[in-house]
Design a protein around this motif. Structure first.
Motif, PDB file in Angstrom:
ATOM      1  N   SER A  95       0.802  -1.218   0.000  1.00 16.70           N
ATOM      2  CA  SER A  95       0.000   0.000   0.000  1.00 16.70           C
ATOM      3  C   SER A  95       0.837   1.271   0.000  1.00 16.70           C
ATOM      4  O   SER A  95       0.288   2.359  -0.180  1.00 16.70           O
ATOM      5  CB  SER A  95      -0.928   0.011   1.220  1.00 16.70           C
ATOM      6  N   THR A  96       2.124   1.131   0.230  1.00 14.07           N
ATOM      7  CA  THR A  96       2.994   2.313   0.242  1.00 14.07           C
ATOM      8  C   THR A  96       3.969   2.268  -0.933  1.00 14.07           C
ATOM      9  O   THR A  96       3.741   2.905  -1.959  1.00 14.07           O
ATOM     10  CB  THR A  96       3.753   2.407   1.580  1.00 14.07           C
ATOM     11  N   TYR A  97       5.012   1.493  -0.794  1.00 17.08           N
ATOM     12  CA  TYR A  97       6.050   1.426  -1.825  1.00 17.08           C
ATOM     13  C   TYR A  97       5.489   1.066  -3.189  1.00 17.08           C
ATOM     14  O   TYR A  97       5.672   1.798  -4.182  1.00 17.08           O
ATOM     15  CB  TYR A  97       7.124   0.424  -1.406  1.00 17.08           C
ATOM     16  N   VAL A 131       0.612  10.388   0.353  1.00 14.04           N
ATOM     17  CA  VAL A 131       0.788   9.807   1.681  1.00 14.04           C
ATOM     18  C   VAL A 131      -0.574   9.543   2.328  1.00 14.04           C
ATOM     19  O   VAL A 131      -0.782   8.514   2.980  1.00 14.04           O
ATOM     20  CB  VAL A 131       1.639  10.734   2.564  1.00 14.04           C
ATOM     21  N   PHE A 132      -1.510  10.468   2.154  1.00  9.80           N
ATOM     22  CA  PHE A 132      -2.861  10.294   2.683  1.00  9.80           C
ATOM     23  C   PHE A 132      -3.499   9.034   2.099  1.00  9.80           C
ATOM     24  O   PHE A 132      -4.127   8.247   2.820  1.00  9.80           O
ATOM     25  CB  PHE A 132      -3.713  11.520   2.350  1.00  9.80           C
ATOM     26  N   LEU A 133      -3.341   8.833   0.802  1.00 10.93           N
ATOM     27  CA  LEU A 133      -3.876   7.630   0.157  1.00 10.93           C
ATOM     28  C   LEU A 133      -3.260   6.375   0.762  1.00 10.93           C
ATOM     29  O   LEU A 133      -3.968   5.426   1.112  1.00 10.93           O
ATOM     30  CB  LEU A 133      -3.601   7.677  -1.339  1.00 10.93           C
ATOM     31  N   SER A 134      -1.940   6.360   0.891  1.00 13.41           N
ATOM     32  CA  SER A 134      -1.253   5.186   1.426  1.00 13.41           C
ATOM     33  C   SER A 134      -1.679   4.901   2.851  1.00 13.41           C
ATOM     34  O   SER A 134      -1.964   3.748   3.216  1.00 13.41           O
ATOM     35  CB  SER A 134       0.266   5.398   1.375  1.00 13.41           C
ATOM     36  N   LEU A 135      -1.732   5.935   3.680  1.00 10.08           N
ATOM     37  CA  LEU A 135      -2.091   5.739   5.080  1.00 10.08           C
ATOM     38  C   LEU A 135      -3.517   5.223   5.215  1.00 10.08           C
ATOM     39  O   LEU A 135      -3.789   4.313   6.014  1.00 10.08           O
ATOM     40  CB  LEU A 135      -1.937   7.058   5.837  1.00 10.08           C
ATOM     41  N   PHE A 171       4.459   0.093  12.719  1.00 15.22           N
ATOM     42  CA  PHE A 171       3.506   0.427  11.660  1.00 15.22           C
ATOM     43  C   PHE A 171       3.789   1.814  11.099  1.00 15.22           C
ATOM     44  O   PHE A 171       3.842   2.004   9.871  1.00 15.22           O
ATOM     45  CB  PHE A 171       2.084   0.358  12.218  1.00 15.22           C
ATOM     46  N   VAL A 172       3.975   2.799  11.965  1.00 22.14           N
ATOM     47  CA  VAL A 172       4.211   4.176  11.513  1.00 22.14           C
ATOM     48  C   VAL A 172       5.527   4.290  10.767  1.00 22.14           C
ATOM     49  O   VAL A 172       5.600   4.868   9.672  1.00 22.14           O
ATOM     50  CB  VAL A 172       4.174   5.144  12.712  1.00 22.14           C
ATOM     51  N   LEU A 173       6.599   3.743  11.349  1.00 16.96           N
ATOM     52  CA  LEU A 173       7.907   3.817  10.680  1.00 16.96           C
ATOM     53  C   LEU A 173       7.897   3.043   9.363  1.00 16.96           C
ATOM     54  O   LEU A 173       8.458   3.501   8.359  1.00 16.96           O
ATOM     55  CB  LEU A 173       8.999   3.270  11.600  1.00 16.96           C
ATOM     56  N   GLY A 174       7.281   1.865   9.358  1.00 19.73           N
ATOM     57  CA  GLY A 174       7.220   1.073   8.135  1.00 19.73           C
ATOM     58  C   GLY A 174       6.418   1.755   7.046  1.00 19.73           C
ATOM     59  O   GLY A 174       6.812   1.758   5.873  1.00 19.73           O
ATOM     60  N   THR A 175       5.300   2.369   7.432  1.00 20.17           N
ATOM     61  CA  THR A 175       4.473   3.085   6.462  1.00 20.17           C
ATOM     62  C   THR A 175       5.205   4.296   5.899  1.00 20.17           C
ATOM     63  O   THR A 175       5.193   4.535   4.683  1.00 20.17           O
ATOM     64  CB  THR A 175       3.149   3.522   7.108  1.00 20.17           C
ATOM     65  N   TRP A 269      16.231   4.213   6.337  1.00 11.23           N
ATOM     66  CA  TRP A 269      15.603   4.151   5.018  1.00 11.23           C
ATOM     67  C   TRP A 269      14.701   5.351   4.765  1.00 11.23           C
ATOM     68  O   TRP A 269      14.624   5.864   3.653  1.00 11.23           O
ATOM     69  CB  TRP A 269      14.803   2.851   4.878  1.00 11.23           C
ATOM     70  N   LEU A 270      14.040   5.811   5.801  1.00  5.49           N
ATOM     71  CA  LEU A 270      13.181   6.986   5.672  1.00  5.49           C
ATOM     72  C   LEU A 270      13.998   8.198   5.239  1.00  5.49           C
ATOM     73  O   LEU A 270      13.627   8.928   4.317  1.00  5.49           O
ATOM     74  CB  LEU A 270      12.476   7.238   7.002  1.00  5.49           C
TER      75      LEU A 270
END
Length: 289
Positions: A95-97, A131-135, A171-175, A269-270
């Motif tokens: 859902s992110t990358y 980012v809103f879409l991914s979250l 979850f937050v860091l991974g997202t 990575w962030l």
């Protein structure tokens, strides 16, 4: 309503009654709503991206069921329970990358990015919309995945608050890391048609080498060391520390959950993805200057 300004020296003042432009954050939320509506209209994206972790959990749990329990240091869990953390981690990366890298590459190829760049929309608002879409998608996807695991396959969910705290920061860091990696990697595909293959292939390989489909104890050391360079392995390991008994830490390569290392790698990575994305992001196609 007309807008007039008065200029005195180097100071420009907006006349009374003139409308102020919306802020960057507000425009980002509006753009996020647009992104979400477009995503919902793409039914194939929902089926193959949004539902993928749920379908995979259902298939593996149904095929193996309780016939393939996994035991570590005398503690046994069902295959569905052991498989769940990896599917949560995979869902985050999908859902992110994957979603961002492919969608941005396609928008660049069809000229959407070029047209957006010519509008007053701030670039930051565009990325906030992504980012809103991914979250949004990853929150709904994870909630559904946990619900299916608990209600259909009787996977016990944690009842200790500290485990949910761990879940929250992983979850937050991974997202965040996954989203920024998606933006940065979106410049790699040379066309929208090649985006799926260029983006999906590395993630698919990492799913096999990061302890998503198999117990990490079954993987060769070189494969574990290689996957340790990428976020998926650490998100999956962090999620295993949430959903598996503490005894299962002994099955990890370091025989520990390594929360500090997980936070450090994902944060690194962030930062790296943010720097690379800022320097390499393109609003035009490779052959468009």
């Amino acid at each position: 309503m007309s807008t007039t300004t008065e200029t005195t020296g180097t100071t420009t003042r907006t006349a009374p009654g003139a409308r102020r432009l919306p802020g960057t954050l507000w425009l980002g939320l509006v753009r996020g709503g647009v992104e979400l509506r477009e995503y919902v209209r793409e039914r194939d994206s929902i089926i193959f991206g949004f539902a993928y972790p749920i379908v995979m959990l259902a298939i593996f749990a149904t095929v193996f069921g309780d016939d393939e329990p996994i035991t570590v240091d005398g503690t046994t869990v069902s295959f569905a329970q052991y498989f769940l953390p990896g599917m949560v981690a995979t869902g985050i990366m999908l859902s992110t990358y994957q979603t961002l890298a492919i969608s941005i590459a396609v928008e660049r190829d069809d000229g959407s990015l070029k047209r957006l760049r010519a509008t007053p929309l701030p670039p930051t608002s565009y990325f906030l919309g992504k980012v809103f879409l991914s979250l949004t998608t990853v929150l709904v996807q994870t909630a559904l995945l946990l619900a299916v695991a608990a209600l259909v396959f009787d996977v016990p969910l944690p009842d200790e608050p500290d485990r949910w705290v761990t879940f929250a920061w992983v979850f937050v860091l991974g997202t965040a890391a996954g989203a920024l990696c998606g933006v940065a990697y979106s410049s790699v595909p040379r066309s929208g048609r090649s985006a799926s293959a260029v983006v999906v292939t590395p993630l698919l390989v990492l799913q096999f080498t990061s302890g998503v489909f198999f117990s990490v104890s079954q993987l060769p050391e070189w494969m574990i060391n290689l996957s340790s360079l990428f976020p998926l392995k650490w998100v999956a390991q962090g999620m295993r520390s949430v959903f598996l008994p503490d005894e299962f830490a002994l099955a990890e390569p370091a025989e520990a959950w390594q929360h500090g290392a997980t936070a450090a790698v994902l944060a690194a990575w962030l930062v790296v993805a943010l720097v690379v994305g800022t320097r390499t992001f393109r609003w035009r196609r490779h052959d468009d200057g």
